[in-house]
Design a protein around this motif. Sequence first.
Motif, PDB file in Angstrom:
ATOM      1  N   ILE A  35     -80.986  37.453 -57.556  1.00 22.77           N
ATOM      2  CA  ILE A  35     -81.182  37.596 -58.992  1.00 22.77           C
ATOM      3  C   ILE A  35     -80.642  36.381 -59.733  1.00 22.77           C
ATOM      4  CG2 ILE A  35     -80.675  39.027 -61.014  1.00 22.77           C
ATOM      5  CD1 ILE A  35     -82.464  40.453 -59.032  1.00 22.77           C
ATOM      6  N   ASN A  36     -79.444  35.984 -59.394  1.00 25.25           N
ATOM      7  CA  ASN A  36     -78.837  34.782 -59.963  1.00 25.25           C
ATOM      8  C   ASN A  36     -77.849  34.235 -58.935  1.00 25.25           C
ATOM      9  OD1 ASN A  36     -76.539  36.383 -60.185  1.00 25.25           O
ATOM     10  ND2 ASN A  36     -76.919  36.864 -62.318  1.00 25.25           N
ATOM     11  N   ASP A  37     -76.971  33.336 -59.327  1.00 30.05           N
ATOM     12  CA  ASP A  37     -76.049  32.732 -58.360  1.00 30.05           C
ATOM     13  C   ASP A  37     -75.060  33.718 -57.764  1.00 30.05           C
ATOM     14  OD1 ASP A  37     -77.230  30.275 -58.667  1.00 30.05           O
ATOM     15  OD2 ASP A  37     -75.832  29.615 -60.226  1.00 30.05           O
ATOM     16  N   THR A  38     -74.801  34.823 -58.448  1.00 31.07           N
ATOM     17  CA  THR A  38     -73.785  35.753 -57.963  1.00 31.07           C
ATOM     18  C   THR A  38     -74.348  37.065 -57.436  1.00 31.07           C
ATOM     19  OG1 THR A  38     -73.489  36.696 -60.170  1.00 31.07           O
ATOM     20  CG2 THR A  38     -72.071  34.853 -59.568  1.00 31.07           C
ATOM     21  N   LEU A  39     -75.614  37.368 -57.670  1.00 32.81           N
ATOM     22  CA  LEU A  39     -76.170  38.663 -57.278  1.00 32.81           C
ATOM     23  C   LEU A  39     -77.286  38.495 -56.258  1.00 32.81           C
ATOM     24  CD1 LEU A  39     -76.255  41.726 -57.660  1.00 32.81           C
ATOM     25  CD2 LEU A  39     -77.820  41.363 -59.546  1.00 32.81           C
ATOM     26  N   ARG A  40     -77.077  39.080 -55.086  1.00 34.93           N
ATOM     27  CA  ARG A  40     -78.069  39.047 -54.012  1.00 34.93           C
ATOM     28  C   ARG A  40     -78.252  40.481 -53.529  1.00 34.93           C
ATOM     29  NH1 ARG A  40     -78.057  35.580 -48.424  1.00 34.93           N
ATOM     30  NH2 ARG A  40     -78.933  37.258 -47.191  1.00 34.93           N
ATOM     31  N   LEU A  41     -79.444  41.028 -53.698  1.00 37.86           N
ATOM     32  CA  LEU A  41     -79.741  42.402 -53.306  1.00 37.86           C
ATOM     33  C   LEU A  41     -80.552  42.407 -52.020  1.00 37.86           C
ATOM     34  CD1 LEU A  41     -80.791  43.738 -56.812  1.00 37.86           C
ATOM     35  CD2 LEU A  41     -78.577  44.017 -55.687  1.00 37.86           C
ATOM     36  N   GLU A  42     -80.114  43.215 -51.053  1.00 35.09           N
ATOM     37  CA  GLU A  42     -80.807  43.289 -49.772  1.00 35.09           C
ATOM     38  C   GLU A  42     -81.731  44.498 -49.724  1.00 35.09           C
ATOM     39  OE1 GLU A  42     -78.411  42.846 -46.335  1.00 35.09           O
ATOM     40  OE2 GLU A  42     -77.171  41.298 -47.234  1.00 35.09           O
ATOM     41  N   PHE A  43     -82.837  44.350 -49.004  1.00 37.88           N
ATOM     42  CA  PHE A  43     -83.764  45.456 -48.805  1.00 37.88           C
ATOM     43  C   PHE A  43     -83.133  46.473 -47.868  1.00 37.88           C
ATOM     44  CE2 PHE A  43     -86.807  42.307 -50.268  1.00 37.88           C
ATOM     45  CZ  PHE A  43     -87.620  43.066 -51.080  1.00 37.88           C
ATOM     46  N   LYS A  44     -83.389  47.747 -48.111  1.00 37.34           N
ATOM     47  CA  LYS A  44     -82.892  48.847 -47.289  1.00 37.34           C
ATOM     48  C   LYS A  44     -84.060  49.509 -46.578  1.00 37.34           C
ATOM     49  CE  LYS A  44     -78.759  48.398 -48.993  1.00 37.34           C
ATOM     50  NZ  LYS A  44     -77.698  47.847 -48.237  1.00 37.34           N
ATOM     51  N   ASP A  45     -83.765  50.196 -45.470  1.00 37.72           N
ATOM     52  CA  ASP A  45     -84.801  50.934 -44.752  1.00 37.72           C
ATOM     53  C   ASP A  45     -85.140  52.241 -45.461  1.00 37.72           C
ATOM     54  OD1 ASP A  45     -85.006  49.029 -42.720  1.00 37.72           O
ATOM     55  OD2 ASP A  45     -83.370  49.943 -41.604  1.00 37.72           O
ATOM     56  N   SER A  46     -84.155  52.815 -46.153  1.00 39.28           N
ATOM     57  CA  SER A  46     -84.376  54.060 -46.887  1.00 39.28           C
ATOM     58  C   SER A  46     -83.437  54.101 -48.083  1.00 39.28           C
ATOM     59  CB  SER A  46     -84.136  55.273 -45.990  1.00 39.28           C
ATOM     60  OG  SER A  46     -82.780  55.328 -45.599  1.00 39.28           O
ATOM     61  N   ALA A  47     -83.764  54.985 -49.032  1.00 38.41           N
ATOM     62  CA  ALA A  47     -82.934  55.133 -50.229  1.00 38.41           C
ATOM     63  C   ALA A  47     -83.116  56.533 -50.781  1.00 38.41           C
ATOM     64  CB  ALA A  47     -83.321  54.097 -51.277  1.00 38.41           C
ATOM     65  N   LYS A  48     -82.136  56.965 -51.554  1.00 44.22           N
ATOM     66  CA  LYS A  48     -82.228  58.259 -52.230  1.00 44.22           C
ATOM     67  C   LYS A  48     -82.663  57.986 -53.665  1.00 44.22           C
ATOM     68  CE  LYS A  48     -79.666  61.616 -51.165  1.00 44.22           C
ATOM     69  NZ  LYS A  48     -78.935  62.841 -50.953  1.00 44.22           N
ATOM     70  N   PHE A  49     -83.719  58.684 -54.094  1.00 45.56           N
ATOM     71  CA  PHE A  49     -84.238  58.534 -55.441  1.00 45.56           C
ATOM     72  C   PHE A  49     -84.448  59.920 -56.019  1.00 45.56           C
ATOM     73  CE2 PHE A  49     -87.872  57.975 -58.396  1.00 45.56           C
ATOM     74  CZ  PHE A  49     -87.242  57.144 -59.311  1.00 45.56           C
ATOM     75  N   LEU A  50     -83.764  60.218 -57.110  1.00 48.71           N
ATOM     76  CA  LEU A  50     -83.827  61.525 -57.751  1.00 48.71           C
ATOM     77  C   LEU A  50     -83.562  62.657 -56.758  1.00 48.71           C
ATOM     78  CD1 LEU A  50     -86.903  60.984 -60.094  1.00 48.71           C
ATOM     79  CD2 LEU A  50     -84.483  60.857 -60.692  1.00 48.71           C
TER      80      LEU A  50
END
Length: 75
Positions: A35-50
């Motif tokens: 996202i920027n110099d300090t934020l790096r988000l990794e993809f997950k195999d699964s997630a909880k949504f609602l």
Amino acid sequence: LPICCNGLFVNEAKTQLLSYTLGHCSNPSSHFVKINDTLRLEFKDSAKFLGIDIDSGLNWKIHVDHLLSKIQKHK
């Protein structure tokens, strides 16, 4: 700590990325989004949504397995 990017606050601890694919498609070539110099988000195999667990193939197996384990505990 939430990070602001273009007026949008992103909480790294609560944000999960899934790449939805069909069975014959491969996962994204990059395993993260920067996202920027300090934020790096990794993809997950699964997630909880609602409250529902889903995986990148929009499969409910993880959710069903979780519910079955809860039912078996209360027998």
